[in-house]
Design a protein around this motif. Sequence first.
Motif, short mmCIF file in Angstrom:
data_model
loop_
_atom_site.label_atom_id
_atom_site.label_comp_id
_atom_site.label_asym_id
_atom_site.label_seq_id
_atom_site.Cartn_x
_atom_site.Cartn_y
_atom_site.Cartn_z
N PRO A 53 -7.73 6.51 6.94
CA PRO A 53 -8.26 5.79 5.78
C PRO A 53 -7.13 5.31 4.89
O PRO A 53 -6.09 5.98 4.79
N PHE A 54 -7.31 4.14 4.27
CA PHE A 54 -6.38 3.68 3.24
C PHE A 54 -6.55 4.59 2.01
O PHE A 54 -7.66 4.82 1.55
N ILE A 55 -5.43 5.12 1.52
CA ILE A 55 -5.47 6.00 0.35
C ILE A 55 -4.65 5.34 -0.76
O ILE A 55 -3.43 5.21 -0.63
N TYR A 69 0.81 -1.22 0.00
CA TYR A 69 0.00 0.00 0.00
C TYR A 69 0.84 1.27 0.00
O TYR A 69 0.35 2.35 -0.26
N CYS A 70 2.13 1.13 0.31
CA CYS A 70 2.91 2.31 0.70
C CYS A 70 3.77 2.83 -0.45
O CYS A 70 4.55 2.08 -1.05
N ILE A 91 4.06 8.64 1.05
CA ILE A 91 3.48 7.33 1.41
C ILE A 91 2.12 7.13 0.75
O ILE A 91 1.75 6.04 0.40
N TYR A 92 1.36 8.21 0.60
CA TYR A 92 0.11 8.17 -0.17
C TYR A 92 -0.07 9.52 -0.85
O TYR A 92 0.51 10.52 -0.41
N LYS A 130 2.14 0.56 13.87
CA LYS A 130 0.75 0.18 13.56
C LYS A 130 0.67 -1.30 13.17
O LYS A 130 1.52 -1.76 12.42
N GLU A 169 -1.96 -2.28 11.55
CA GLU A 169 -2.65 -2.05 10.26
C GLU A 169 -3.95 -2.82 10.08
O GLU A 169 -4.90 -2.31 9.50
N MET A 202 -5.27 0.90 9.22
CA MET A 202 -5.82 1.60 8.06
C MET A 202 -7.26 1.14 7.88
O MET A 202 -7.57 -0.04 8.05
N1 5AD Z 1 -2.86 4.96 2.77
C1 5AD Z 1 -3.02 5.28 4.08
N2 5AD Z 1 -2.05 5.16 5.00
C2 5AD Z 1 -0.87 4.70 4.58
N3 5AD Z 1 0.25 4.47 5.24
C3 5AD Z 1 1.18 4.03 4.38
N4 5AD Z 1 0.67 3.96 3.14
C4 5AD Z 1 -0.62 4.37 3.24
C5 5AD Z 1 -1.68 4.50 2.33
N5 5AD Z 1 -1.54 4.18 1.03
C6 5AD Z 1 0.33 4.64 6.69
C7 5AD Z 1 0.36 3.28 7.36
C8 5AD Z 1 1.76 3.19 7.87
C9 5AD Z 1 2.14 4.65 8.03
C10 5AD Z 1 3.59 4.86 7.90
O1 5AD Z 1 1.49 5.30 7.00
O2 5AD Z 1 -0.56 3.25 8.44
O3 5AD Z 1 1.86 2.52 9.09
#
Ligand code: 5AD
Length: 356
Positions: A220-222, A56-57, A307-308, A147, A149, A190
Motif C-alpha cells: 500500500p502507498f503510505i 512519495y518517498c 521511506i514511509y 518496481k 510502481e 504501490m
Molecule cells: N509508501 C509505500 N511504499 C513506498 N515506497 C517508497 N515510498 C513509499 C511510500 N510512501 C516503496 C516503493 C519503492 C520502494 C523502495 O519502497 O515501492 O519502490
Amino acid sequence: MLTKEEIVYWLKEDNPDLLQALWQNAGLVRQNHVGAAVHLRGIIEISNYCQRRCRYCGINATNKTVKRYLMSIEEILQVAQTIQGLGYGTVVLQAGEDFRITCDWVLELIKRIKNETGLAVTLSLGERHPDELEAWHWAGADRYLLKFETANPLLFKKIHPPKNKGVWKNRVDILKFLKEIGYETGSGIMVGLPGQSYEELADSILLFKELDLDMIGNGPFIPHPGTPLGKDNQQRKNPVQQVPNDALTTCKVNALTRIVCPDVNIPSTTALATVDRQQGRESGLMSGANVIMPDFTPLPYRQWYDIYPGRMLLYQTPEEQHALLVQMLRKIGRTVGQGAGASLNYLKRTERVFDS
Ligand code: 5AD
C-alpha cells in the motif's frame, strides 16, 4: 486467464463471502504451483542516500531532515553472516539510487558475500547503468528488484520528477534488459497512489504477466509527511475512482496477481505489515504470497531508512524476529522454504524445470 474487466470486478468486490472465494482460489493456485513453503529473505538497507526526488518517498534527495548513511562492506558482511546463520538462502541488498555506491564497490561486495556465505544475492539499487547491471550479474548477483510502481505512464511521470531520462518506458526497458541478461527479475507496484484507478491496477497486473516477471511485490502507498504526496491529500478529490491504500485492496491485488501469474514469487511486504500490524504479514500469505523479507538492517540505520512512516522499528534481535515468523508460519499451516528459493517462473522460463 482473467480479463481486465474481471480483474476490475474483483478489485471492486466488497462482499466478504465472495472475497472468501477469491482468497481460497488464490491459495489453491499458490499451493498447486509453489506449494506450502514460505521463503525467507534477509533484507539489508545498505544506504539511504538517493539522487532521485520521488514524490512519495521519505528518503528522496530533497528531504534534508533525513540522516544519511552508507554501510561499510564489513558491516554488511556481518549481517549477511547472521542471515546465513539463521538458515536463510538469500540476502537482499537495498538502497536509494546512490552513486557513492560504485560499480566496483558492489562487485567486491557480491564476491565477498558469495565467497563467505554462499547466499543467493538479490540487488535492489534502482535504475543503474546497463553495464553495471551486467557486471554485477556476472560477478554472481542472482536477482534484481525494480518496481514500476504504476502501469500508467502519466501517473508514473507525475510522481517521479525526471533525472536525465527517468520516464516510465525506461523502467520497463530495464526490466526487459535484466531478464535478457539472466537475472531473476522482480517488480511491483504501490496500491492506492493518489490518482490511481481500479482500471490502472488491472493494467499493472496484466503488465506483470506481459513482462513475464519472476517476482512481484505489492504494497500500500503510505503517505509520508515529509514528501509532496504525503502533504496534499489528493486522494479525496476523486472518491469514486480513487483506489484505497489499504490492506484489503493490497491483498486483492496479491490474490489476482497469483491467479494471473501462478508461478511467481510474491512477498507479503513490510508496507502491508505496516498498515495492518496485527494481521498484515499473515493476510498477505493467505492471499497468494509465498515469501517474507524480514528487515535485518542494524539500528540506527534501520530508523534512518525512513521511506514511509510507521515501519516496524521495535528492536527485536534477528533471532527473536525469526522465531516469531516461524511461529506464525506454523500457526497458518505453512513451512519454512529451504535453499535459495528461486522463482518457479524463472526456473521454467530458463528451462531449468519443465511444465509437468
Ligand atoms: N509508501 C509505500 N511504499 C513506498 N515506497 C517508497 N515510498 C513509499 C511510500 N510512501 C516503496 C516503493 C519503492 C520502494 C523502495 O519502497 O515501492 O519502490
